[in-house]
Design a protein around this motif. Structure first.
Motif, PDB file in Angstrom:
ATOM      1  N   SER A 121      63.547 -96.757 -69.412  1.00  0.00           N
ATOM      2  CA  SER A 121      63.849 -95.435 -68.869  1.00  0.00           C
ATOM      3  C   SER A 121      65.058 -95.497 -67.960  1.00  0.00           C
ATOM      4  CB  SER A 121      62.648 -94.870 -68.091  1.00  0.00           C
ATOM      5  OG  SER A 121      62.396 -95.644 -66.945  1.00  0.00           O
ATOM      6  N   VAL A 122      65.660 -94.332 -67.770  1.00  0.00           N
ATOM      7  CA  VAL A 122      66.810 -94.199 -66.881  1.00  0.00           C
ATOM      8  C   VAL A 122      66.528 -93.040 -65.943  1.00  0.00           C
ATOM      9  CG1 VAL A 122      69.274 -93.698 -66.750  1.00  0.00           C
ATOM     10  CG2 VAL A 122      68.386 -95.084 -68.635  1.00  0.00           C
ATOM     11  N   ASP A 123      66.798 -93.235 -64.675  1.00  0.00           N
ATOM     12  CA  ASP A 123      66.557 -92.196 -63.683  1.00  0.00           C
ATOM     13  C   ASP A 123      67.831 -91.878 -62.917  1.00  0.00           C
ATOM     14  OD1 ASP A 123      65.052 -91.913 -60.479  1.00  0.00           O
ATOM     15  OD2 ASP A 123      65.002 -90.408 -62.063  1.00  0.00           O
ATOM     16  N   GLN A 124      68.168 -90.618 -62.889  1.00  0.00           N
ATOM     17  CA  GLN A 124      69.268 -90.146 -62.052  1.00  0.00           C
ATOM     18  C   GLN A 124      68.639 -89.206 -61.028  1.00  0.00           C
ATOM     19  OE1 GLN A 124      71.892 -89.487 -65.907  1.00  0.00           O
ATOM     20  NE2 GLN A 124      73.159 -89.239 -64.068  1.00  0.00           N
ATOM     21  N   PRO A 125      68.437 -89.671 -59.813  1.00  0.00           N
ATOM     22  CA  PRO A 125      67.622 -88.925 -58.855  1.00  0.00           C
ATOM     23  C   PRO A 125      68.267 -87.663 -58.303  1.00  0.00           C
ATOM     24  CG  PRO A 125      68.552 -90.876 -57.831  1.00  0.00           C
ATOM     25  CD  PRO A 125      68.879 -90.955 -59.289  1.00  0.00           C
ATOM     26  N   ASP A 126      69.581 -87.562 -58.434  1.00  0.00           N
ATOM     27  CA  ASP A 126      70.293 -86.413 -57.876  1.00  0.00           C
ATOM     28  C   ASP A 126      70.684 -85.450 -58.986  1.00  0.00           C
ATOM     29  OD1 ASP A 126      71.876 -88.933 -55.988  1.00  0.00           O
ATOM     30  OD2 ASP A 126      70.283 -87.604 -55.260  1.00  0.00           O
ATOM     31  N   ALA A 127      70.033 -84.303 -59.031  1.00  0.00           N
ATOM     32  CA  ALA A 127      70.363 -83.325 -60.068  1.00  0.00           C
ATOM     33  C   ALA A 127      71.733 -82.703 -59.806  1.00  0.00           C
ATOM     34  CB  ALA A 127      69.300 -82.242 -60.123  1.00  0.00           C
ATOM     35  N   HIS A 128      72.078 -82.534 -58.520  1.00  0.00           N
ATOM     36  CA  HIS A 128      73.346 -81.920 -58.139  1.00  0.00           C
ATOM     37  C   HIS A 128      73.978 -82.730 -57.010  1.00  0.00           C
ATOM     38  CE1 HIS A 128      72.462 -78.194 -60.371  1.00  0.00           C
ATOM     39  NE2 HIS A 128      71.231 -78.390 -59.974  1.00  0.00           N
ATOM     40  N   VAL A 129      75.293 -82.889 -57.103  1.00  0.00           N
ATOM     41  CA  VAL A 129      76.060 -83.502 -56.019  1.00  0.00           C
ATOM     42  C   VAL A 129      77.279 -82.627 -55.800  1.00  0.00           C
ATOM     43  CG1 VAL A 129      77.488 -85.463 -55.332  1.00  0.00           C
ATOM     44  CG2 VAL A 129      75.287 -85.865 -56.434  1.00  0.00           C
ATOM     45  N   THR A 130      77.512 -82.265 -54.558  1.00  0.00           N
ATOM     46  CA  THR A 130      78.661 -81.428 -54.228  1.00  0.00           C
ATOM     47  C   THR A 130      79.473 -82.111 -53.137  1.00  0.00           C
ATOM     48  OG1 THR A 130      77.420 -79.411 -54.733  1.00  0.00           O
ATOM     49  CG2 THR A 130      79.419 -79.169 -53.413  1.00  0.00           C
ATOM     50  N   LEU A 131      80.782 -82.173 -53.310  1.00  0.00           N
ATOM     51  CA  LEU A 131      81.638 -82.757 -52.288  1.00  0.00           C
ATOM     52  C   LEU A 131      83.028 -82.130 -52.368  1.00  0.00           C
ATOM     53  CD1 LEU A 131      83.309 -84.880 -54.245  1.00  0.00           C
ATOM     54  CD2 LEU A 131      81.345 -86.320 -53.800  1.00  0.00           C
ATOM     55  N   TYR A 132      83.839 -82.412 -51.339  1.00  0.00           N
ATOM     56  CA  TYR A 132      85.186 -81.880 -51.300  1.00  0.00           C
ATOM     57  C   TYR A 132      86.161 -82.845 -51.957  1.00  0.00           C
ATOM     58  CZ  TYR A 132      83.807 -78.070 -48.234  1.00  0.00           C
ATOM     59  OH  TYR A 132      83.232 -76.943 -47.715  1.00  0.00           O
ATOM     60  N   GLU A 133      87.205 -82.262 -52.496  1.00  0.00           N
ATOM     61  CA  GLU A 133      88.270 -83.062 -53.096  1.00  0.00           C
ATOM     62  C   GLU A 133      88.800 -84.059 -52.061  1.00  0.00           C
ATOM     63  OE1 GLU A 133      91.641 -80.750 -54.467  1.00  0.00           O
ATOM     64  OE2 GLU A 133      91.679 -81.918 -56.314  1.00  0.00           O
ATOM     65  N   GLY A 134      89.025 -85.276 -52.496  1.00  0.00           N
ATOM     66  CA  GLY A 134      89.511 -86.309 -51.606  1.00  0.00           C
ATOM     67  C   GLY A 134      88.425 -87.212 -51.061  1.00  0.00           C
ATOM     68  N   ALA A 135      87.188 -86.747 -51.149  1.00  0.00           N
ATOM     69  CA  ALA A 135      86.067 -87.570 -50.696  1.00  0.00           C
ATOM     70  C   ALA A 135      85.762 -88.629 -51.740  1.00  0.00           C
ATOM     71  CB  ALA A 135      84.848 -86.691 -50.445  1.00  0.00           C
ATOM     72  N   SER A 136      84.937 -89.585 -51.343  1.00  0.00           N
ATOM     73  CA  SER A 136      84.474 -90.604 -52.289  1.00  0.00           C
ATOM     74  C   SER A 136      83.194 -90.119 -52.946  1.00  0.00           C
ATOM     75  CB  SER A 136      84.199 -91.918 -51.551  1.00  0.00           C
ATOM     76  OG  SER A 136      85.377 -92.415 -50.964  1.00  0.00           O
ATOM     77  N   LEU A 137      83.079 -90.370 -54.227  1.00  0.00           N
ATOM     78  CA  LEU A 137      81.852 -89.966 -54.904  1.00  0.00           C
ATOM     79  C   LEU A 137      81.081 -91.189 -55.378  1.00  0.00           C
ATOM     80  CD1 LEU A 137      81.622 -90.032 -58.317  1.00  0.00           C
ATOM     81  CD2 LEU A 137      83.510 -88.445 -58.085  1.00  0.00           C
ATOM     82  N   GLU A 138      79.773 -91.049 -55.335  1.00  0.00           N
ATOM     83  CA  GLU A 138      78.888 -92.080 -55.879  1.00  0.00           C
ATOM     84  C   GLU A 138      77.693 -91.371 -56.494  1.00  0.00           C
ATOM     85  OE1 GLU A 138      77.830 -95.286 -53.272  1.00  0.00           O
ATOM     86  OE2 GLU A 138      76.571 -96.278 -54.768  1.00  0.00           O
ATOM     87  N   LEU A 139      77.524 -91.557 -57.787  1.00  0.00           N
ATOM     88  CA  LEU A 139      76.400 -90.971 -58.507  1.00  0.00           C
ATOM     89  C   LEU A 139      75.402 -92.078 -58.812  1.00  0.00           C
ATOM     90  CD1 LEU A 139      78.293 -88.620 -60.990  1.00  0.00           C
ATOM     91  CD2 LEU A 139      77.610 -88.207 -58.631  1.00  0.00           C
ATOM     92  N   ARG A 140      74.155 -91.814 -58.459  1.00  0.00           N
ATOM     93  CA  ARG A 140      73.147 -92.853 -58.550  1.00  0.00           C
ATOM     94  C   ARG A 140      72.469 -92.907 -59.915  1.00  0.00           C
ATOM     95  NH1 ARG A 140      69.070 -92.304 -53.796  1.00  0.00           N
ATOM     96  NH2 ARG A 140      69.224 -90.065 -54.242  1.00  0.00           N
ATOM     97  N   CYS A 141      72.147 -94.128 -60.340  1.00  0.00           N
ATOM     98  CA  CYS A 141      71.436 -94.355 -61.586  1.00  0.00           C
ATOM     99  C   CYS A 141      70.568 -95.593 -61.423  1.00  0.00           C
ATOM    100  CB  CYS A 141      72.412 -94.553 -62.739  1.00  0.00           C
ATOM    101  SG  CYS A 141      71.645 -95.091 -64.290  1.00  0.00           S
ATOM    102  N   SER A 142      69.316 -95.476 -61.768  1.00  0.00           N
ATOM    103  CA  SER A 142      68.447 -96.654 -61.793  1.00  0.00           C
ATOM    104  C   SER A 142      67.810 -96.736 -63.167  1.00  0.00           C
ATOM    105  CB  SER A 142      67.380 -96.581 -60.696  1.00  0.00           C
ATOM    106  OG  SER A 142      66.542 -95.473 -60.893  1.00  0.00           O
ATOM    107  N   TYR A 143      67.408 -97.923 -63.534  1.00  0.00           N
ATOM    108  CA  TYR A 143      66.884 -98.109 -64.887  1.00  0.00           C
ATOM    109  C   TYR A 143      65.645 -98.983 -64.851  1.00  0.00           C
ATOM    110  CZ  TYR A 143      68.905-102.747 -64.605  1.00  0.00           C
ATOM    111  OH  TYR A 143      69.195-104.020 -64.200  1.00  0.00           O
ATOM    112  N   SER A 144      64.896 -98.897 -65.936  1.00  0.00           N
ATOM    113  CA  SER A 144      63.752 -99.757 -66.130  1.00  0.00           C
ATOM    114  C   SER A 144      63.869-100.354 -67.518  1.00  0.00           C
ATOM    115  CB  SER A 144      62.443 -98.968 -66.000  1.00  0.00           C
ATOM    116  OG  SER A 144      61.340 -99.779 -66.324  1.00  0.00           O
ATOM    117  N   TYR A 145      64.001-101.662 -67.576  1.00  0.00           N
ATOM    118  CA  TYR A 145      64.162-102.338 -68.869  1.00  0.00           C
ATOM    119  C   TYR A 145      63.753-103.784 -68.706  1.00  0.00           C
ATOM    120  CZ  TYR A 145      66.205-103.304 -73.462  1.00  0.00           C
ATOM    121  OH  TYR A 145      66.388-103.638 -74.784  1.00  0.00           O
TER     122      TYR A 145
END
Lengths: 112, 114
Positions: free
Chosen positions: B3-27
């Motif tokens: 399985s794959v889990d992305q815990p954040d359904a929505h992420v909002t930030l301003y241009e120029g900021a750093s982004l990090e989208l989370r993903c965890s897995y089970s395998y």
């Protein structure tokens, strides 16, 4: 831009009608996948082929869904008797078999 | 089960900021992990993958991802973010058991405001 070609882009059918969509995989890609992406953005694997042979398919496709990938012709996915719940984006993807899938633009099916 | 889990359904930030989208897995085995992006009305575009080797993999559009076996994660990063990065991002795992099909997470919708 994707080199996987899917037609038509949009398909509108009444309940009980047949719906057929086609996919031309990227040249040199022997593995073809079909996925269904519903309105909640959930992906459901339907079937995949290596050359013309089915590798795996889910139970659903064995009833109303059929698919084939004949040599020298586009691959196709057909729903024999469309139901409202079949309304979705149908995505075709191809691969050289090295795990990276390249997706086409999709066929958006609306069953009225 | 894989399985794959992305815990954040929505992420909002301003241009120029750093982004990090989370993903965890089970395998149970060594995972093959992917990130795809889907712009509105378009199909999925491949961004990057981790198969083996360096934990940090670089992909298209200036994105990179870090594989961390210790906490079963594969987070997507970019700095700085641009308004054109606004899209839905999907993390995926390859089921290596014969069919090599992708197992997708639920997706994270990223909105970058200018």
């Amino acid at each position: 831009n994707s080199k996987v070609i899917q037609t038509p882009r949009y398909l509108v059918k009444g309940q009980g009608q047949k719906a057929k969509m086609r996919c031309i995989p990227e040249k040199g890609h022997p593995v073809v996948f079909w996925y269904q992406q519903n309105k909640n953005n959930e992906f459901k694997f339907l079937i995949n082929f290596q050359n013309q042979e089915v590798l795996q398919q889910i139970d659903m496709t064995e009833k109303r869904f059929s698919a084939e990938c004949p040599s020298n012709s586009p691959c196709s996915l057909e729903i024999q008797s469309s139901e409202a719940g079949d309304s979705a984006l149908y995505l075709c993807a191809s691969s050289r078999g090295q795990n990276t899938l390249y997706f086409g633009a999709g066929t958006r099916l609306s069953v009225l | 089960a894989q399985s794959v889990d992305q815990p954040d359904a929505h992420v909002t930030l301003y241009e120029g900021a750093s982004l990090e989208l989370r993903c965890s897995y089970s395998y149970s085995a060594a995972p093959y992990l992917f990130w795809y992006v889907q712009y509105p009305g378009q199909s999925l575009q491949f961004l990057l993958k981790y198969i083996t080797g360096d934990a940090v993999v670089k992909g298209t559009k200036g994105f990179e991802a870090e594989f961390r076996k210790s906490n079963s994660s594969f987070n997507l990063k970019k700095s700085p973010a641009h308004w054109s990065d606004s899209a839905k991002y999907f993390c995926a795992l390859v089921n290596q058991g014969g069919s090599a099909k992708l197992i997708f997470g639920e997706g994270t919708k990223l909105t970058v405001s200018s």
